[in-house]
Design a protein around this motif. Structure first.
Motif, PDB file in Angstrom:
ATOM      1  N   ARG A 179       0.759 -51.976   9.215  1.00 28.45           N
ATOM      2  CA  ARG A 179      -0.188 -51.412   8.241  1.00 28.45           C
ATOM      3  C   ARG A 179      -0.348 -52.334   7.036  1.00 28.45           C
ATOM      4  O   ARG A 179       0.610 -52.953   6.569  1.00 28.45           O
ATOM      5  CB  ARG A 179       0.297 -50.044   7.762  1.00 28.45           C
ATOM      6  N   ARG A 200      -5.974 -43.254   1.202  1.00 30.56           N
ATOM      7  CA  ARG A 200      -5.886 -42.469   2.433  1.00 30.56           C
ATOM      8  C   ARG A 200      -4.655 -42.908   3.236  1.00 30.56           C
ATOM      9  O   ARG A 200      -4.423 -44.112   3.449  1.00 30.56           O
ATOM     10  CB  ARG A 200      -7.137 -42.677   3.285  1.00 30.56           C
ATOM     11  N   ILE A 252      -2.083 -41.633   6.762  1.00 40.03           N
ATOM     12  CA  ILE A 252      -1.935 -40.694   7.876  1.00 40.03           C
ATOM     13  C   ILE A 252      -0.732 -39.832   7.524  1.00 40.03           C
ATOM     14  O   ILE A 252       0.262 -40.330   6.983  1.00 40.03           O
ATOM     15  CB  ILE A 252      -1.773 -41.431   9.228  1.00 40.03           C
ATOM     16  N   LEU A 304      -8.696 -39.893  10.768  1.00 43.43           N
ATOM     17  CA  LEU A 304      -9.542 -41.102  10.827  1.00 43.43           C
ATOM     18  C   LEU A 304     -11.054 -40.824  10.756  1.00 43.43           C
ATOM     19  O   LEU A 304     -11.758 -41.529  10.040  1.00 43.43           O
ATOM     20  CB  LEU A 304      -9.249 -41.884  12.115  1.00 43.43           C
ATOM     21  N   ASP A 322      -4.043 -50.121  10.000  1.00 45.94           N
ATOM     22  CA  ASP A 322      -3.723 -51.283  10.843  1.00 45.94           C
ATOM     23  C   ASP A 322      -5.023 -52.040  11.139  1.00 45.94           C
ATOM     24  O   ASP A 322      -6.113 -51.462  11.079  1.00 45.94           O
ATOM     25  CB  ASP A 322      -3.032 -50.844  12.141  1.00 45.94           C
TER      26      ASP A 322
HETATM   27  C1  BEZ Z   1      -4.649 -43.568  11.664  1.00 42.72           C
HETATM   28  O1  BEZ Z   1      -4.876 -42.348  11.557  1.00 42.72           O
HETATM   29  O2  BEZ Z   1      -4.505 -44.284  10.678  1.00 42.72           O
HETATM   30  C2  BEZ Z   1      -4.560 -44.165  13.029  1.00 42.72           C
HETATM   31  C3  BEZ Z   1      -4.306 -43.351  14.117  1.00 42.72           C
HETATM   32  C4  BEZ Z   1      -4.202 -43.921  15.373  1.00 42.72           C
HETATM   33  C5  BEZ Z   1      -4.342 -45.292  15.551  1.00 42.72           C
HETATM   34  C6  BEZ Z   1      -4.597 -46.090  14.454  1.00 42.72           C
HETATM   35  C7  BEZ Z   1      -4.705 -45.540  13.193  1.00 42.72           C
END
Ligand code: BEZ
Length: 344
Positions: free
Chosen positions: A167, A188, A190, A211, A229
Motif C-alpha cells: 500500500r 480513505r 479499507i 472501493l 495498492d
Molecule cells: C481495497 O478495498 O482497497 C482493495 C480491495 C481489494 C483489492 C485491492 C484493494
C-alpha cells in the motif's frame, strides 16, 4: 394385502422425499454448484470461488490459475467457476456462504478477515515490509501458518495467502514526507482494526469506504487521499482525481485464500491433497506476478502523468509504528511471533 401394499408405497414415498430433502440441505457446495457426480469410480466436481476484485486484478488471475491447476492435477475431474467483483455478495455474505458450503473457495481480503480474527492484523503492522518481496518472504512462516489454522474456528480451511502490491498513499494535494503532511486529512482506508489504529495514531481522519465509492469521493473532495495498492490504483483509475503518489510501502495487502470446511470434508484425502497442491502452485505464480506488476504498474502511472515520489525515511512515523506494534503484540501471541519473524 391391498392395505399392506399401500402402506409400503406410502413409506417409499416418504423415504424418497426425505432423500431429496437431505440432498438439498446437505450443504454440499459441490451439489450447490452443480457438480460432484460419480462417473464410474471417479468423483467429479464443479467448485465455486469468489472474491471482490475486478477481472484484471492479480487475485482474479490467481483464481483462474488455481482453476487450471485443479483441472490439470485431477485429470479434468475438478472444475472451478470464478465469480469476481463481489458477484455473490459482499465479503460478509461470502463468509456465510463459505460456512454452509454454498461457496467452496474465497479469496477474501485480509483486511475484512482481520475484523473477524485478531491474529490476521499481524499483516498490517506498519512499515513491516520494505517491499512486496519482503512480505511474500514470510508467507510460509510458522506464524502465518498459525493464522491459517485459526480459521478452522470459523468453519474455514485456511489454504494460503496471496498478495496485491504493497500500500502507498495517493493525495489530491502534495506528497508525504512525515505524519505532519497527513494531520487532519481525510484518507480513505479499507476497514481493519490495525489499519484504522495506525491512521488514527498519525492524526489523520481515516475513512473506511468500499472501493466502488472511492472514485467519486476523490472527485468531489469528500476525501483528500487514499491508502491503496498500485494494482487497484491502475485498475480503478483513481489517479484521474488525485495525482500525487507517495511510495510508502506502509502496509502489505494480502488475500486470505480459504476453502469451506463443509466442502473440504467431502473430499477424499487424495483430492484434498490435489486442492492444496493446486492452490500452492497458483499462489506461487500469483505472488511472482504481483511482484512483476509493481514495476509495470508504476510505469503505467508515470506514463499517465502521476507525480511519484518515494518516502525513503520512515523514522518520523516511529512512534506510531511502536504504538500499533505494542498494542497488537499484546492482543495475540501469533502477532508477536509474526513481528519477530519480520525483524529477522
Ligand atoms: C481495497 O478495498 O482497497 C482493495 C480491495 C481489494 C483489492 C485491492 C484493494
Amino acid at each position: 394385502m391391498k392395505q399392506k401394499n399401500s402402506l409400503k408405497l406410502s413409506i417409499l414415498a416418504i423415504l424418497s422425499v426425505l432423500t431429496l430433502l437431505l440432498a438439498g440441505c446437505g450443504g454440499g457446495s459441490q451439489q450447490a454448484s452443480g457438480g460432484n457426480e460419480a462417473s464410474g469410480k471417479e468423483q467429479t466436481y464443479t467448485f465455486k470461488a469468489t472474491h471482490v476484485t475486478q477481472e484484471t486484478h492479480v487475485w482474479h488471475q490467481t483464481a483462474l490459475k488455481f482453476g487450471e491447476e485443479l483441472d490439470k492435477l485431477s485429470n479434468g475431474r475438478m472444475k472451478l467457476d470464478v465469480y469476481p467483483a463481489s458477484q455473490l455478495g459482499p465479503e460478509k455474505d461470502m463468509v456465510s456462504q463459505l460456512e454452509t458450503g454454498a461457496i467452496d473457495f474465497g479469496f477474501l481480503t485480509n483486511a475484512y478477515m482481520s475484523t473477524r480474527q485478531e491474529s490476521l492484523n499481524a499483516w498490517f503492522m506498519p512499515f513491516a515490509f520494505k517491499s512486496l518481496k519482503d512480505a511474500v518472504a514470510v508467507r510460509e512462516s510458522a506464524p502465518a501458518k498459525d493464522m491459517l489454522k485459526e480459521l478452522e474456528a470459523q468453519g474455514l480451511v485456511g489454504l494460503d495467502f496471496g498478495f496485491a502490491g504493497n500500500r502507498h498513499i495517493l493525495m489530491k494535494d502534495g506528497h508525504i514526507a512525515s505524519p505532519a503532511d497527513l494531520k487532519g486529512k481525510k484518507v480513505r482506508i479499507i476497514g481493519s482494526p490495525a489499519i484504522q489504529d495506525f491512521w488514527t495514531a498519525i492524526g489523520a481522519g481515516p475513512t473506511a469506504m468500499p472501493l466502488p465509492e472511492v472514485y467519486t469521493s476523490l472527485q468531489t473532495g469528500v476525501i483528500d487521499g487514499i491508502d491503496i495498492d498500485l494494482d487497484a490504483l491502475v485498475t480503478e483509475k483513481y489517479y484521474e482525481n488525485a495525482e500525487n503518489l507517495t511510495l510508502t510501502n506502509h502496509f502489505t495487502f494480502p488475500t486470505v485464500i480459504v476453502m469451506s470446511q463443509a466442502s473440504y470434508n467431502k473430499l477424499s484425502a487424495e483430492d484434498q491433497e490435489i486442492v492444496k497442491t493446486a492452490i500452492k502452485n497458483a499462489v506461487d505464480w500469483g505472488v511472482q506476478e504481483a511482484i512483476n506488476r509493481e514495476s509495470a504498474n508504476l510505469e503505467t502511472l508515470k506514463q499517465a502523468g502521476v507525480k511519484v515520489e518515494e518516502l525513503t525515511d520512515a523514522t518520523s512515523f516511529e512512534s506510531m509504528i511502536k504504538q500499533v506494534e505494542e498494542t497488537y503484540s499484546q492482543k495475540s501471541p501469533i502477532i508477536k511471533a509474526f513481528l519477530e519473524e519480520t525483524k529477522k
